[in-house]
Design a protein around this motif. Structure first.
Motif, short mmCIF file in Angstrom:
data_model
loop_
_atom_site.label_atom_id
_atom_site.label_comp_id
_atom_site.label_asym_id
_atom_site.label_seq_id
_atom_site.Cartn_x
_atom_site.Cartn_y
_atom_site.Cartn_z
N GLY A 1 0.78 -1.23 0.00
CA GLY A 1 0.00 0.00 0.00
C GLY A 1 0.81 1.27 0.00
O GLY A 1 0.42 2.25 0.62
N ASN A 2 1.94 1.30 -0.70
CA ASN A 2 2.72 2.52 -0.83
C ASN A 2 2.57 3.08 -2.26
O ASN A 2 1.63 2.70 -2.97
N SER A 3 3.46 3.95 -2.65
CA SER A 3 3.43 4.53 -4.00
C SER A 3 4.74 4.27 -4.72
O SER A 3 5.21 5.09 -5.49
N ILE A 4 5.32 3.11 -4.47
CA ILE A 4 6.60 2.75 -5.07
C ILE A 4 6.41 2.54 -6.57
O ILE A 4 5.48 1.86 -7.01
N ILE A 5 7.29 3.13 -7.35
CA ILE A 5 7.15 3.06 -8.80
C ILE A 5 8.28 2.27 -9.47
O ILE A 5 8.15 1.89 -10.64
N SER A 6 9.36 2.01 -8.76
CA SER A 6 10.49 1.32 -9.39
C SER A 6 11.21 0.44 -8.38
O SER A 6 11.11 0.63 -7.17
#
Length: 667
Positions: free
Chosen positions: A320-325
């Motif tokens: 549930g985070n906003s990690i993109i890479s």
């Protein structure tokens, strides 16, 4: 007379001795029981083992409740266990598996439902280890975000640390003291030199006179001695204040010396140095917590994977985070990671480094549900046993996508854009250990080809499958469960040899398809058949006659069955084995024939039909009432006049509270 008295005294002594022996034996038994109880507790003082039998984990041979689809009504039914209610679901899991929130967990599976809880599936039961917090000695506590236990507030924490400094350090801190002492030796030397320089500078500033005792002992610096010879002495109140301040300063110096002697150099740290992290506990970002080798950073608003160095950690949760890479070096500080949860982030396939997972030589479980992947990441560790990529945007699976995962047991790829067009028939060839495959909510029109021979459970619900051919399951001799609900299958499109020769296939779910009749050529080994929500209006004769040991659970709710669609030979072959029969929400106007001859039947649903009366011996056979297994009966929402029911109609049911007759419809 004396002999009689003597004999009575002897008897009294013997009786008292026996009483004492019996009381001693009772005490010994009580002590042994206490010891057994105390030895059954978990040895760790910081955890409490809670054994929870989840409500979604019935016997492995029993149907499970399915709450995924709102079209099914919430009507209670009973499990085969005596006195326990169950609902419509559908297929049971394999023996030893656990059912948690609609998901099947394999035996020995480990997961963390909450940041401070770790659960284990152990032979069908869920064992959860929860963090126990020790009570704090401070009156005011606060619980930081992401932490499991409260801590003292800042003021109270400083006071407790000050008290701790005065105590003798425990033995396990000695090695830390030596290591830190060596690391800080050079820093302390610099601080000492700076201290001397500052003291020399202070000599030019006027200071108060020291006492005669200090001067006679040679404690005054030469500058101070010279200055004191020309400075006039002050008497009275000023002299008393000076003496009081001097004694206080001496007391503080003595206390400080004692503390340093007790504590050692570990506490004599420069104020500009970063505090040393306690031994065995890695430094974590504020929103993360550590619990039993598990680092949890759930909903922490991270946009990238935080740099963490913790070789002892085996479980990392970044849900549930906003990690993109995921760069190549993302997990270099976690070489012993066994479980990694990256679900519900914004990770794309192009943003994953080619060697991002290469350093994880011990990784067994990887969860990447709810991201934006268009293909399966490359260079996944060969140690993986569980891979979840549900609810992504997978567009294809080629021959090399899963080529190195020969230890994979569970593969979940639900909610993607997969079909027989973009899935290579050789994609599953190397999965020699795969037993659990979920491909639901995709776009398959046929059963995927090239299924591994080791497969045991196959889930293909919510696709567009129309046909089951003869070659679909040719190589899957170990398969025990097939779920095909919410597709477009007709009984005429099921090939006669599609699965009739399967020796281990026990459960089939064909709910919510386009069936008009109960399919023929069902597997010989079938125990559970779920046909809820079709358009079935007939049960062909002898359709269950070839099954061994015989069908046990038959669910035909929400269909179009009527009196003309069922006869005595419809249940032929299942009279001795059928345990649960669901015929609710159909068009019956009377009790179907053959019910009274079902010797093993213990749960019958006939509610929500058009039944008007119940004749004697339609449900119970009066001559064989004692041998009846029927325990629960649902007849509500029909047109039955309950006052006209014969007193012998339910004579085979032991508990009348298990008969549901109300409410009834009025027409």
């Amino acid at each position: 007379m004396k002999r009689v008295v003597l004999f009575c005294l002897i008897l009294l002594i013997v009786f008292e001795t026996d009483c004492e022996l019996s009381t001693r034996r009772q005490r010994r038994r009580m002590d042994q029981r206490r010891l057994r109880k105390s030895s059954s507790f978990h040895p760790r003082a910081t955890t409490q083992l809670e054994v929870q039998q989840t409500t979604a984990a019935p016997d492995a041979r029993l149907p499970m409740a399915n709450s995924d689809y709102s079209i099914e009504e919430n009507i209670e039914s009973l499990l085969s266990n005596r006195g326990v209610e169950s609902s419509y679901s559908v297929l049971p899991g394999k023996k030893g598996h656990c059912f948690v929130k609609g998901m099947i967990m394999y035996n020995k599976a480990v997961w963390s439902p909450e940041p401070c809880t770790t659960c284990l599936c152990s032979n069908g039961r869920v064992l959860c280890d929860e963090t126990l917090c020790h009570p704090k000695a401070c009156p005011y506590t606060i619980k930081p975000e992401g932490e499991c236990c409260p801590i003292c507030s800042e003021a109270e924490q400083e006071e407790s640390i000050h008290k701790l400094h005065k105590q003798v350090p425990p033995p396990q801190m000695e090695m830390d003291q030596v290591a830190i002492k060596e690391a800080l030796q050079s820093e302390e030397d610099e601080e000492v030199v700076k201290g001397h320089k500052e003291q020399k500078k202070e000599t030019s500033v006027p200071t108060k006179l020291h006492g005669d005792e200090e001067r006679t002992e040679g404690k005054l610096r030469p500058e101070e001695e010279g200055r004191s010879a020309h400075q006039p002495l002050h008497h009275g109140r000023r002299e008393e204040e000076d003496s009081e301040e001097e004694t206080e300063r001496e007391d503080e110096e003595e206390d400080e010396k004692e503390e340093n002697a007790i504590r050692g150099d570990v506490f004599r740290m420069s104020s500009r140095l970063i505090p040393v992290t306690p031994r065995g506990r890695p430094r974590l970002p504020r929103s993360c917590s550590l619990s039993y080798r598990t680092i949890s950073c759930v909903h922490a608003d991270f946009t990238e994977i935080p740099p963490i160095t913790a070789p002892e950690v085996t479980n990392l949760e970044l849900v549930g985070n906003s990690i993109i890479s995921i760069p190549d070096e993302a997990f270099n500080g976690l070489p012993n990671l066994e479980r990694l949860d990256l679900s519900r982030n914004n990770i794309t396939s192009s943003s994953i480094g080619p060697k991002a997972f290469k350093s994880l030589k011990k990784l067994t479980r990887l969860n990447m549900d709810g991201n934006n992947l268009v293909h399966i990441p490359s260079e996944l560790p060969s140690t993986l046993e569980e891979l979840k990529i549900n609810d992504n945007n997978l567009q294809a699976i080629d021959e090399e996508s899963l080529s190195d995962l020969n230890q994979l047991v569970t593969l979940e790829l639900e909610g993607n854009n997969l079909s027989e067009i973009n899935v290579n028939p050789l994609a599953f060839k190397s999965l020699k250990s795969l037993s659990y495959l979920r491909l639901g909510k995709n776009k398959f029109r046929i059963i995927p080809q090239g299924l591994p021979a080791s497969i045991e459970e196959l889930y293909l619900e919510n696709n567009q499958i129309e046909e089951i051919t003869e070659i679909c399951f040719n190589h899957t001799r170990k398969i025990t469960m097939i779920v095909l609900r919410y597709n477009k299958i007709e009984e005429s499109r099921i090939a006669p040899l599609a699965w009739i020769n399967q020796e281990n296939l026990e459960s089939i779910d064909l709910s919510y398809n386009k069936l008009y009749h109960v399919p023929s050529y069902l597997p010989k080994s079938l125990l559970h058949l779920v046909l809820i929500g079709n358009q079935i209006d007939r049960i062909p004769g002898y359709v269950f006659g070839h099954m061994e040991p015989g069908l046990e659970y038959l669910y035909l709710s929400f269909n179009r069955l009527s009196d003309d669609g069922v006869d005595l030979v419809s249940f032929y072959g299942a009279y001795h084995s059928l345990r649960e029969l669901f015929l609710d929400h159909n068009d019956f106007k009377s009790i179907p024939p053959g019910i009274q001859d079902m010797k093993a039947l213990h749960f019958l649903r006939l509610n929500n039909n058009k039944i008007r009366n119940i004749l004697p011996e339609q449900i119970c056979n009066v001559e064989e009432d004692e041998d009846s297994a029927l325990e629960h009966l649902h007849l509500e929402n029909n047109y039955i006049r309950t006052r006209e029911i014969s007193s012998y109609a339910f004579s085979c049911i032991r508990l009348y509270s298990s008969i549901v007759l109300k409410p009834q419809r009025i027409k």
